[in-house]
Enzyme design. Structure first.
Site, PDB file in Angstrom:
ATOM      1  N   HIS A 191      -9.953   1.869  -1.076  1.00  0.00           N
ATOM      2  CA  HIS A 191      -8.492   1.749  -1.036  1.00  0.00           C
ATOM      3  C   HIS A 191      -7.968   0.758  -2.090  1.00  0.00           C
ATOM      4  O   HIS A 191      -7.750  -0.409  -1.800  1.00  0.00           O
ATOM      5  CB  HIS A 191      -8.110   1.297   0.391  1.00  0.00           C
ATOM      6  N   CYS A 213       0.575   3.049   6.008  1.00  0.00           N
ATOM      7  CA  CYS A 213       1.014   1.724   6.455  1.00  0.00           C
ATOM      8  C   CYS A 213       0.930   0.773   5.268  1.00  0.00           C
ATOM      9  O   CYS A 213       0.124   0.970   4.366  1.00  0.00           O
ATOM     10  CB  CYS A 213       0.123   1.229   7.581  1.00  0.00           C
ATOM     11  N   CYS A 216       0.818  -1.220   0.000  1.00  0.00           N
ATOM     12  CA  CYS A 216       0.000   0.000   0.000  1.00  0.00           C
ATOM     13  C   CYS A 216       0.844   1.259   0.000  1.00  0.00           C
ATOM     14  O   CYS A 216       0.317   2.363  -0.148  1.00  0.00           O
ATOM     15  CB  CYS A 216      -0.946   0.001   1.186  1.00  0.00           C
TER      16      CYS A 216
HETATM   17  C1  LIG Z   1      -2.517  -3.762   1.837  1.00  0.00           C
HETATM   18  C2  LIG Z   1      -1.553  -2.904   2.579  1.00  0.00           C
HETATM   19  O1  LIG Z   1      -0.358  -2.865   2.192  1.00  0.00           O
HETATM   20  C3  LIG Z   1      -1.939  -2.165   3.834  1.00  0.00           C
HETATM   21  C4  LIG Z   1      -3.397  -1.898   4.043  1.00  0.00           C
HETATM   22  O2  LIG Z   1      -3.940  -0.936   3.608  1.00  0.00           O
HETATM   23  S1  LIG Z   1      -4.241  -3.067   4.900  1.00  0.00           S
HETATM   24  C5  LIG Z   1      -5.902  -2.954   4.284  1.00  0.00           C
HETATM   25  C6  LIG Z   1      -6.074  -3.833   3.115  1.00  0.00           C
HETATM   26  N1  LIG Z   1      -7.504  -3.988   2.811  1.00  0.00           N
HETATM   27  C7  LIG Z   1      -8.221  -4.968   3.348  1.00  0.00           C
HETATM   28  O3  LIG Z   1      -7.730  -5.798   4.091  1.00  0.00           O
HETATM   29  C8  LIG Z   1      -9.663  -5.010   2.930  1.00  0.00           C
HETATM   30  C9  LIG Z   1     -10.473  -5.342   4.108  1.00  0.00           C
HETATM   31  N2  LIG Z   1     -11.895  -5.398   3.754  1.00  0.00           N
HETATM   32  C10 LIG Z   1     -12.513  -6.572   3.492  1.00  0.00           C
HETATM   33  O4  LIG Z   1     -11.919  -7.633   3.451  1.00  0.00           O
HETATM   34  C11 LIG Z   1     -14.021  -6.501   3.266  1.00  0.00           C
HETATM   35  O5  LIG Z   1     -14.360  -5.271   2.727  1.00  0.00           O
HETATM   36  C12 LIG Z   1     -14.774  -6.731   4.605  1.00  0.00           C
HETATM   37  C13 LIG Z   1     -14.532  -8.165   5.086  1.00  0.00           C
HETATM   38  C14 LIG Z   1     -14.350  -5.748   5.682  1.00  0.00           C
HETATM   39  C15 LIG Z   1     -16.287  -6.512   4.385  1.00  0.00           C
HETATM   40  O6  LIG Z   1     -16.703  -7.260   3.317  1.00  0.00           O
HETATM   41  P1  LIG Z   1     -18.255  -7.410   2.993  1.00  0.00           P
HETATM   42  O7  LIG Z   1     -18.937  -8.119   4.103  1.00  0.00           O
HETATM   43  O8  LIG Z   1     -18.352  -7.947   1.609  1.00  0.00           O
HETATM   44  O9  LIG Z   1     -18.700  -5.897   3.026  1.00  0.00           O
HETATM   45  P2  LIG Z   1     -20.043  -5.231   2.507  1.00  0.00           P
HETATM   46  O10 LIG Z   1     -21.008  -6.270   2.017  1.00  0.00           O
HETATM   47  O11 LIG Z   1     -19.688  -4.159   1.590  1.00  0.00           O
HETATM   48  O12 LIG Z   1     -20.590  -4.575   3.843  1.00  0.00           O
HETATM   49  C16 LIG Z   1     -21.204  -5.340   4.840  1.00  0.00           C
HETATM   50  C17 LIG Z   1     -22.417  -4.569   5.323  1.00  0.00           C
HETATM   51  O13 LIG Z   1     -21.948  -3.369   5.935  1.00  0.00           O
HETATM   52  C18 LIG Z   1     -22.652  -2.266   5.389  1.00  0.00           C
HETATM   53  N3  LIG Z   1     -21.760  -1.089   5.411  1.00  0.00           N
HETATM   54  C19 LIG Z   1     -20.491  -1.026   5.010  1.00  0.00           C
HETATM   55  N4  LIG Z   1     -20.019   0.235   5.193  1.00  0.00           N
HETATM   56  C20 LIG Z   1     -21.019   0.947   5.734  1.00  0.00           C
HETATM   57  C21 LIG Z   1     -21.139   2.301   6.141  1.00  0.00           C
HETATM   58  N5  LIG Z   1     -20.133   3.164   6.043  1.00  0.00           N
HETATM   59  N6  LIG Z   1     -22.325   2.693   6.652  1.00  0.00           N
HETATM   60  C22 LIG Z   1     -23.371   1.827   6.764  1.00  0.00           C
HETATM   61  N7  LIG Z   1     -23.300   0.537   6.384  1.00  0.00           N
HETATM   62  C23 LIG Z   1     -22.144   0.101   5.879  1.00  0.00           C
HETATM   63  C24 LIG Z   1     -23.008  -2.715   3.989  1.00  0.00           C
HETATM   64  O14 LIG Z   1     -24.097  -1.996   3.452  1.00  0.00           O
HETATM   65  C25 LIG Z   1     -23.351  -4.159   4.198  1.00  0.00           C
HETATM   66  O15 LIG Z   1     -24.674  -4.220   4.697  1.00  0.00           O
HETATM   67  P3  LIG Z   1     -25.664  -5.411   4.220  1.00  0.00           P
HETATM   68  O16 LIG Z   1     -25.011  -6.680   4.718  1.00  0.00           O
HETATM   69  O17 LIG Z   1     -26.948  -5.063   4.917  1.00  0.00           O
HETATM   70  O18 LIG Z   1     -25.718  -5.336   2.736  1.00  0.00           O
END
Ligand SMILES: CC(=O)CC(=O)SCCNC(=O)CCNC(=O)[C@H](O)C(C)(C)COP(=O)(O)OP(=O)(O)OC[C@H]1O[C@@H](n2cnc3c(N)ncnc32)[C@H](O)[C@@H]1OP(=O)(O)O
Length: 428
Positions: A383, A414, A97
């Site tokens: 992201h 990070c 990242c």
């Molecule tokens: C990589 C690097 O070098 C360093 C870094 O940056 S580390 C970061 C790397 N990135 C990650 O690891 C990604 C992490 N994220 C994930 O794996 C996935 O997004 C997660 C597991 C967190 C969620 O996945 P998901 O369950 O498919 O999410 P999603 O279906 O969109 O949302 C779940 C629920 O929350 C709700 N929701 C999400 N954000 C919301 C918000 N801001 N407000 C209200 N509701 C929200 C959605 O509407 C959804 O609701 P329903 O189930 O009623 O439809």
């Protein structure tokens, strides 16, 4: 006799940025490649700053965390398919990242040393078009068949193919050394630093509200180019409130009785691309372009999250900025109080809060929340890993340029692999 001339270090100007709106993975950009998104961002810069003529830009530096082998040199392929002169050299770079910011630093160093006058840097990522690999056993069979020198030997090799070989090798959003997803690493760190669910949800709600306000007042007008029907980041939910976020069920750290991390206070998987145009002051002046800001310092650090004690929070996977920033401030003689704006990449709300706590523990002045991620950050924009650094550089430069006075901004990112990439932008 040495031909090495004494170097004069020059100031590096940020001229502008260009990115496609970020999209949730498997959404509107599901069929877009890294190269297509990066090309759209690049053409945005070429048009805005009139960069069509040969030699306008010294080089393009870019990368992607999830990259197909067919992309080969993604940066160069992007140049060849864009409106930038095809004789512009380009190369790939990758630091998880931190890629986008590290690309900016690589380009800036050449400008600072007088090795080039202008460069473009950034990155792209798509989790929708992830590079699925062939099952390792099938790969071995196919290589054996390719090496066979007779039809009989080839058929004999191919006869070893089994139905189970058809299961693809899917890249996981997990650390190769631990097998744990980033979110699970962040959950351990959050517990170690005592980061509450309420504090995470508040940070996430603020990110959405501030990004919405920034779009409203036109901050991104000349930074975002529409792509595939999107004009602004798809993940943005202007109506995000702490109450709505509090209703979401936890998704990481479920082995603990009170897990705190949800889809709302974690970044979603995202597709997108972002680039920044950097140049010497002379180049900018010749073209009548006013720099937005100057890149004046950068620092990286790494933590040993494999052998270190992650449970105490100090060596958490995403905690390297807790070391990089104090080191950069010591080198530049600055404290966090000397910054008008602070941009901390929001991989997870908990990781931002743990980083702030670690800086405080190291004796730095606590960050004034009114100065932190004032136009929202990754929780709201989404992201696309390698694009995030360039998004932040361009946004911060624009925010600094909006001020009619000298101003200074800090960037902290990070990265997977236990790394951190940080930088300082200034407007004098
Ligand atoms: C990589 C690097 O070098 C360093 C870094 O940056 S580390 C970061 C790397 N990135 C990650 O690891 C990604 C992490 N994220 C994930 O794996 C996935 O997004 C997660 C597991 C967190 C969620 O996945 P998901 O369950 O498919 O999410 P999603 O279906 O969109 O949302 C779940 C629920 O929350 C709700 N929701 C999400 N954000 C919301 C918000 N801001 N407000 C209200 N509701 C929200 C959605 O509407 C959804 O609701 P329903 O189930 O009623 O439809």
């Amino acid at each position: 006799m040495s031909t090495l001339k004494p170097a004069t270090v020059r100031r590096v100007a940020i001229i502008g940025g260009s990115r496609v709106p970020f999209a949730r993975s498997d959404g509107p950009y599901a069929t877009a490649s890294n190269q297509e998104m990066l090309t759209a961002a690049l053409n945005g810069l070429v048009e805005r700053y009139d960069l069509q003529e040969p030699g306008a830009v010294g080089e393009l530096v870019a990368g992607a965390v999830l990259k197909h082998s067919r992309d080969f040199n993604l940066a160069r392929e992007t140049v060849l398919g864009s409106r930038l002169d095809a004789r512009t050299p380009a190369y790939d770079i990758q630091q998880a990242c931190g890629t986008g910011l590290q690309a900016v630093v690589a380009a800036a160093n050449k400008i600072a040393l007088g090795q080039t006058e202008a460069a473009i840097a950034g990155g792209a990522d798509t989790a929708s078009d992830a590079p699925l690999g062939v099952n390792d056993d099938l790969r071995k069979v196919l290589l054996e068949a390719r090496r066979a020198t007779s039809l009989g030997a080839r058929l004999k090799a191919l006869a070893k193919v089994r139905p189970g070989h058809l299961v693809p090798d899917i890249p996981r959003n997990a650390e190769p050394r631990t097998g744990l997803p980033m979110g699970e690493h962040a959950a351990v760190t959050a517990r170690a630093w005592g980061i509450t669910r309420e504090a995470q949800d508040e940070l996430a709600a603020t990110s959405h509200q501030r990004l919405a306000a920034a779009y409203e007042r036109g901050l991104f007008q000349d930074l975002v180019v529409p792509f595939r029907g999107l004009a602004r980041d798809q993940n943005l939910r202007p109506g995000s409130t702490v109450e709505k976020l509090a209703a979401l069920k936890p998704v990481f750290g479920l082995d603990h009785p009170q897990p705190t991390m949800t889809a709302g206070n974690s970044t979603p998987l995202t597709d997108g691309a972002a680039l920044v145009l950097l140049a010497s002051e002379e180049w900018a002046q010749e073209r009548g372009l006013e720099p937005l800001a100057y890149l004046t310092a950068y620092e990286t650090a790494a933590v040993d999250f494999v052998h270190g004690d992650v449970a105490d929070g100090e060596d958490g996977l995403l905690m390297a900025p807790a070391y990089a920033v104090p080191r950069m401030l010591e080198r530049t003689g600055l404290d966090l109080a000397d910054f008008d704006l602070v941009e901390v990449h929001e991989a997870f709300a908990s990781q931002v809060l743990a980083t702030l706590a670690a800086w405080e523990k190291r004796g730095l002045t606590p960050v004034d929340r009114a100065r932190l991620n004032v136009a929202g950050s990754s929780l709201a924009t989404g992201h696309p890993f390698a694009a995030t650094g360039a998004r932040i550089v361009a946004t911060l430069a624009k925010l600094l340029a909006e001020r009619d006075a000298p101003a200074r901004g800090l960037i902290s990112i990070c990265a997977a692999g236990g790394q951190g990439v940080t930088a300082i932008l200034e407007r004098t």
